[in-house]
Design a protein around this motif. Structure first.
Motif, PDB file in Angstrom:
ATOM      1  N   THR A   1     -40.689 -20.424  56.404  1.00 21.86           N
ATOM      2  CA  THR A   1     -40.385 -21.778  55.960  1.00 21.86           C
ATOM      3  C   THR A   1     -41.631 -22.465  55.415  1.00 21.86           C
ATOM      4  N   LEU A   2     -42.780 -22.229  56.061  1.00 19.02           N
ATOM      5  CA  LEU A   2     -44.032 -22.827  55.578  1.00 19.02           C
ATOM      6  C   LEU A   2     -44.244 -22.489  54.111  1.00 19.02           C
ATOM      7  N   LYS A   3     -44.041 -21.201  53.776  1.00 24.64           N
ATOM      8  CA  LYS A   3     -44.206 -20.786  52.371  1.00 24.64           C
ATOM      9  C   LYS A   3     -43.101 -21.384  51.504  1.00 24.64           C
ATOM     10  N   GLY A   4     -41.869 -21.198  51.915  1.00 26.28           N
ATOM     11  CA  GLY A   4     -40.726 -21.607  51.084  1.00 26.28           C
ATOM     12  C   GLY A   4     -40.691 -23.104  50.817  1.00 26.28           C
ATOM     13  N   LYS A   5     -41.116 -23.900  51.793  1.00 28.61           N
ATOM     14  CA  LYS A   5     -41.039 -25.356  51.636  1.00 28.61           C
ATOM     15  C   LYS A   5     -42.395 -25.970  51.290  1.00 28.61           C
ATOM     16  N   GLN A   6     -43.371 -25.088  50.989  1.00 30.02           N
ATOM     17  CA  GLN A   6     -44.702 -25.553  50.547  1.00 30.02           C
ATOM     18  C   GLN A   6     -45.335 -26.541  51.523  1.00 30.02           C
TER      19      GLN A   6
ATOM     20  N   VAL B   1     -37.897 -23.276  68.872  1.00 32.37           N
ATOM     21  CA  VAL B   1     -38.134 -22.535  67.632  1.00 32.37           C
ATOM     22  C   VAL B   1     -37.557 -23.337  66.467  1.00 32.37           C
ATOM     23  N   MET B   2     -38.423 -23.670  65.531  1.00 30.19           N
ATOM     24  CA  MET B   2     -38.010 -24.441  64.354  1.00 30.19           C
ATOM     25  C   MET B   2     -38.103 -23.596  63.094  1.00 30.19           C
ATOM     26  N   HIS B   3     -37.093 -23.694  62.238  1.00 32.11           N
ATOM     27  CA  HIS B   3     -37.180 -23.077  60.908  1.00 32.11           C
ATOM     28  C   HIS B   3     -36.355 -23.909  59.940  1.00 32.11           C
ATOM     29  N   GLY B   4     -36.492 -23.624  58.646  1.00 35.70           N
ATOM     30  CA  GLY B   4     -35.765 -24.384  57.620  1.00 35.70           C
ATOM     31  C   GLY B   4     -36.026 -25.870  57.774  1.00 35.70           C
ATOM     32  N   ASN B   5     -34.957 -26.662  57.612  1.00 35.96           N
ATOM     33  CA  ASN B   5     -35.105 -28.118  57.688  1.00 35.96           C
ATOM     34  C   ASN B   5     -35.613 -28.596  59.046  1.00 35.96           C
ATOM     35  N   GLY B   6     -35.542 -27.735  60.050  1.00 39.04           N
ATOM     36  CA  GLY B   6     -35.977 -28.100  61.391  1.00 39.04           C
ATOM     37  C   GLY B   6     -37.449 -28.438  61.474  1.00 39.04           C
TER      38      GLY B   6
ATOM     39  N   LEU C   1     -39.336 -30.469  51.857  1.00 39.64           N
ATOM     40  CA  LEU C   1     -38.418 -30.953  52.882  1.00 39.64           C
ATOM     41  C   LEU C   1     -37.991 -32.383  52.557  1.00 39.64           C
ATOM     42  N   ASP C   2     -36.774 -32.753  52.952  1.00 40.13           N
ATOM     43  CA  ASP C   2     -36.260 -34.094  52.644  1.00 40.13           C
ATOM     44  C   ASP C   2     -36.669 -35.134  53.686  1.00 40.13           C
TER      45      ASP C   2
ATOM     46  N   HIS D   1     -33.063 -24.120  69.662  1.00 43.23           N
ATOM     47  CA  HIS D   1     -33.019 -23.804  68.231  1.00 43.23           C
ATOM     48  C   HIS D   1     -32.855 -25.086  67.411  1.00 43.23           C
ATOM     49  N   ILE D   2     -33.841 -25.380  66.570  1.00 46.46           N
ATOM     50  CA  ILE D   2     -33.738 -26.564  65.700  1.00 46.46           C
ATOM     51  C   ILE D   2     -33.909 -26.155  64.241  1.00 46.46           C
ATOM     52  N   ASN D   3     -32.843 -26.290  63.454  1.00 48.37           N
ATOM     53  CA  ASN D   3     -32.906 -25.960  62.016  1.00 48.37           C
ATOM     54  C   ASN D   3     -32.301 -27.073  61.158  1.00 48.37           C
ATOM     55  N   TYR D   4     -32.201 -28.273  61.725  1.00 47.35           N
ATOM     56  CA  TYR D   4     -31.588 -29.400  61.001  1.00 47.35           C
ATOM     57  C   TYR D   4     -32.594 -30.543  60.958  1.00 47.35           C
ATOM     58  N   ASP D   5     -32.365 -31.487  60.028  1.00 50.63           N
ATOM     59  CA  ASP D   5     -33.384 -32.528  59.847  1.00 50.63           C
ATOM     60  C   ASP D   5     -32.930 -33.943  60.217  1.00 50.63           C
ATOM     61  N   ASP D   6     -31.741 -34.087  60.783  1.00 51.35           N
ATOM     62  CA  ASP D   6     -31.296 -35.425  61.170  1.00 51.35           C
ATOM     63  C   ASP D   6     -32.187 -35.966  62.298  1.00 51.35           C
TER      64      ASP D   6
END
Lengths: 159, 159, 159
Positions: free
Chosen positions: B118-123, B69-74, B89-90, B36-41
């Protein structure tokens, strides 16, 4: 003519959303899940609530048995900003905006469970300090509850 | 004589590695796992990829069914640095070095799944912004997918 | 009279604790759990040990099969401060205080398992650098062990 084009686009989007929803429901069926929150960063907690709403949207509220188990610093999610100083927690993240989101999730059947050990250890008064928690939401131990639910077939997600 | 000693050492190390590998394979057998990866560090993400390579080494690619599985910042794991500004995304962590590692893992059978919400939400434009993702890698919801896979017997690891 | 009141309060608290304990045991029964530690922040690690003690208190040591699997930076939990410089880890968190807590948990049956891959990668000498680890505590791969234990019915908790 322009108005009609807008309508066609609108209906196409609606149809696509509807189809996507049916496909997601077929893929996911009924689910039992426990979300684990033991941290007090307000951004990460807000992200977790968004994850839960997306989870509901994908699976359908009627197909989803989702519990949030909070312990340790995670109780800050339900701690009101005013009450924070009375307790041993560093954050009180249950602002009005967060309260509204939590109520919105509860209305869709999401359960929020609070660790009794943390209540004692962090000197939290359930009735006065936490947003909308009653006796039935208190579990003896957050970590033991996480293990219990997984043994009952709940999937585990740490957002 | 010195050369022979070197050869003996070399063969001993080889034999030990081989034995360790057999022992690990016997201990682990076939495994199904979801990461599970949902972070961007970027450091934590690079660590996760190392974990996965170690996982493959221990169990054997032929015995391992491993999905990320990646979602959000992941999703930043697959976002190219150039594309980052176009999205919400940052971080865009898919540098050439990371791309090489990802391809290396894919060649060993690892799946990388991307959350459609996430694709939609983060354009994010799958084809233009992400490294090597096609339709089959997109799942309707990252969190619902994590629950689905666990219900199918996948173990959960949050690296 | 005052002394008697104090005694009555004391006995009432005892009785309540006793009842709470029986209720928790009935709720939780026997549990198998794996805790995942791969980070080196000393506060979070100390929190994890507290979680484990609370877990034991809630379920009862005799009902609990709990293993801590450490890999990567997580091995800092057992690395003594003196040994840290000799290794490639950034933290050596096994101070005397932490050692006492770890021994306390071991005395209650908790297992601490160490990743063999990390030992090699981070240049750690099990016997010299780590607190109280022997051969039987070493597993070939931390991540593969997490998957193995979950397949054997262990619940997963990332504290």
């Amino acid at each position: 003519m322009k108005t009609m084009n807008v309508w066609v686009s609108f209906l196409t989007v609606l149809a696509l959303l509807f189809t996507a929803n049916i496909m997601a429901n077929e893929r996911y069926g009924k689910q039992k899940v426990v979300y684990h929150i033991n941290y007090d960063d307000p951004k990460t907690q807000a992200g977790a609530l968004r994850n839960i709403q997306n989870h509901i949207n994908a699976v359908g509220a009627e197909n989803l048995d989702l519990k949030v188990v909070m312990h340790g610093n995670g109780l800050s999610l339900l701690l009101t900003p005013d009450a924070q100083e009375r307790t041993k927690l560093d954050y009180g993240n249950a602002t009005e905006e967060m309260q509204a989101r939590i109520t919105g999730l509860k209305d869709q059947g999401i359960g929020f469970q609070v660790c009794s050990n943390t209540l004692k250890g962090k000197q939290i008064d359930v009735m006065k300090d936490l947003y909308d928690v009653d006796e039935a939401d208190i579990v003896p131990s957050g970590v033991a509850e996480l293990a219990r639910l997984q043994a009952m077939g709940y999937a585990y997600i740490k957002p």
